[in-house]
Design a protein around this motif. Sequence first.
Motif, PDB file in Angstrom:
ATOM      1  N   LYS A 208      -2.534  -6.441   6.467  1.00 35.53           N
ATOM      2  CA  LYS A 208      -3.687  -6.124   5.570  1.00 35.53           C
ATOM      3  C   LYS A 208      -3.861  -4.936   5.195  1.00 35.53           C
ATOM      4  O   LYS A 208      -4.237  -4.714   3.768  1.00 35.53           O
ATOM      5  CB  LYS A 208      -4.987  -6.407   6.553  1.00 35.53           C
ATOM      6  N   GLU A 209      -3.387  -3.738   5.790  1.00 33.65           N
ATOM      7  CA  GLU A 209      -3.516  -2.482   5.006  1.00 33.65           C
ATOM      8  C   GLU A 209      -2.428  -2.429   3.820  1.00 33.65           C
ATOM      9  O   GLU A 209      -2.897  -1.722   2.822  1.00 33.65           O
ATOM     10  CB  GLU A 209      -3.160  -1.375   6.239  1.00 33.65           C
ATOM     11  N   GLU A 211      -1.619  -4.976   1.995  1.00 33.81           N
ATOM     12  CA  GLU A 211      -2.256  -5.723   0.861  1.00 33.81           C
ATOM     13  C   GLU A 211      -3.041  -4.883   0.009  1.00 33.81           C
ATOM     14  O   GLU A 211      -3.114  -5.216  -1.126  1.00 33.81           O
ATOM     15  CB  GLU A 211      -3.016  -6.988   1.204  1.00 33.81           C
ATOM     16  N   GLN A 212      -3.718  -3.803   0.633  1.00 36.69           N
ATOM     17  CA  GLN A 212      -4.652  -2.877  -0.122  1.00 36.69           C
ATOM     18  C   GLN A 212      -3.793  -2.106  -0.940  1.00 36.69           C
ATOM     19  O   GLN A 212      -4.794  -1.142  -1.541  1.00 36.69           O
ATOM     20  CB  GLN A 212      -5.569  -2.505   0.813  1.00 36.69           C
ATOM     21  N   GLU A 214      -2.629   0.236  -3.749  1.00 35.25           N
ATOM     22  CA  GLU A 214      -3.150   0.073  -5.178  1.00 35.25           C
ATOM     23  C   GLU A 214      -1.910  -0.202  -6.236  1.00 35.25           C
ATOM     24  O   GLU A 214      -0.638   0.572  -5.991  1.00 35.25           O
ATOM     25  CB  GLU A 214      -3.949   1.374  -5.545  1.00 35.25           C
ATOM     26  N   LYS A 253       4.781  -3.031  -2.770  1.00 32.51           N
ATOM     27  CA  LYS A 253       3.549  -2.424  -1.693  1.00 32.51           C
ATOM     28  C   LYS A 253       4.268  -1.988  -0.600  1.00 32.51           C
ATOM     29  O   LYS A 253       3.703  -1.060  -0.180  1.00 32.51           O
ATOM     30  CB  LYS A 253       2.741  -3.462  -1.756  1.00 32.51           C
ATOM     31  N   TYR A 257       3.873   1.716   1.284  1.00 31.28           N
ATOM     32  CA  TYR A 257       3.271   1.653   2.505  1.00 31.28           C
ATOM     33  C   TYR A 257       4.154   2.441   3.303  1.00 31.28           C
ATOM     34  O   TYR A 257       3.814   3.392   4.367  1.00 31.28           O
ATOM     35  CB  TYR A 257       3.025   0.451   3.061  1.00 31.28           C
ATOM     36  N   ASP A 262      -0.550   5.168  -0.494  1.00 34.93           N
ATOM     37  CA  ASP A 262      -1.563   3.968  -0.892  1.00 34.93           C
ATOM     38  C   ASP A 262      -1.516   3.630  -2.112  1.00 34.93           C
ATOM     39  O   ASP A 262      -2.605   2.937  -2.594  1.00 34.93           O
ATOM     40  CB  ASP A 262      -2.947   4.409  -0.371  1.00 34.93           C
TER      41      ASP A 262
END
Length: 312
Positions: A208-209, A211-212, A214, A253, A257, A262
């Motif tokens: 989930k992190e 996915e966020q 940017e 992404k 990560y 981020d």
Amino acid sequence: MMQEKTTAILNEVKKVIEGKDEVVEKIFMAVLAQGHVLLEDVPGVGKTTMALAFAKVLGLECKRITFTVDTMPSDVTGFSVYEKESGALSYHPGPVMTNLLLGDEINRTSSRTQAALLEAMEEKQVTIDGMTYPLPEPFVVIATENPVGSAGTQYLPESQLDRFMIKEHMGYPDFESQIRILKERHSSNPLDKIACMTDAAGLTAMQKECEQIEVADAIYEYVTRLVEATRTMEAITLGISPRGALALCRMSKAHAYVSGRDYVIPKDVFEVFPDVCAHRIRLSAKAKMTEVTAESCLKEILAQTELPKIMQ
């Protein structure tokens, strides 16, 4: 914090897999990006050990299918049985009902059986006798295959290959790594010594992190230029699909990560482009005759595509 967690997980897996740090990292990125992994190489180089190591370190339930020519779709997805007492069909889950599915030698089985995985890999569910059953979260497939030409192998169809986020090659260990492997496995199995660093809930939170992370518009444009180049290059008859473009963004992404950022930078896309795309393109007959490879085509595309202005 995110980098400390990912570094601890990667270091634990690397205790088992000697000299293949880059492959280990790319596989973990694919897992974070909620993708599936295809490992192709000759037997005995550690493909299955790699999958088992990730299952233990990530604290995931792991089930295994060894594919053969007579493996049936129901051997993968499960089947329904008529219960006389209730007068209804009862679902008996197959190995696919797990967190990490290890598919050994996937290219030894029939296309019909491989197709049983398509719904599970894309939609994270299986449909049996008109009833749909969701798969556990998280769900990842790590499949191994022997090079085509080995006894009993066949090409995977494009629809199957497109479901795998990345395709990796293990390769033989170098001289020093081979010596360490011989010493460490002389009287024990390194898999018994590695520790569990998280669990299914913890991995889901990391996904989930991820996915966020940017992604700037310039990065989306860069990905699109790369993908469109595979569709127009003369040596390529089948370019990257929209699913492949989405996989490239998600994998980029995950690269950011693991790098402790981020946000995505062009280097993230550049580094994972061959891993995501090499197995998705099909070369022309002329290109194959001149010994052009998918990897060389992708390197040429990377060299000819201008990096986004945000890094200049």
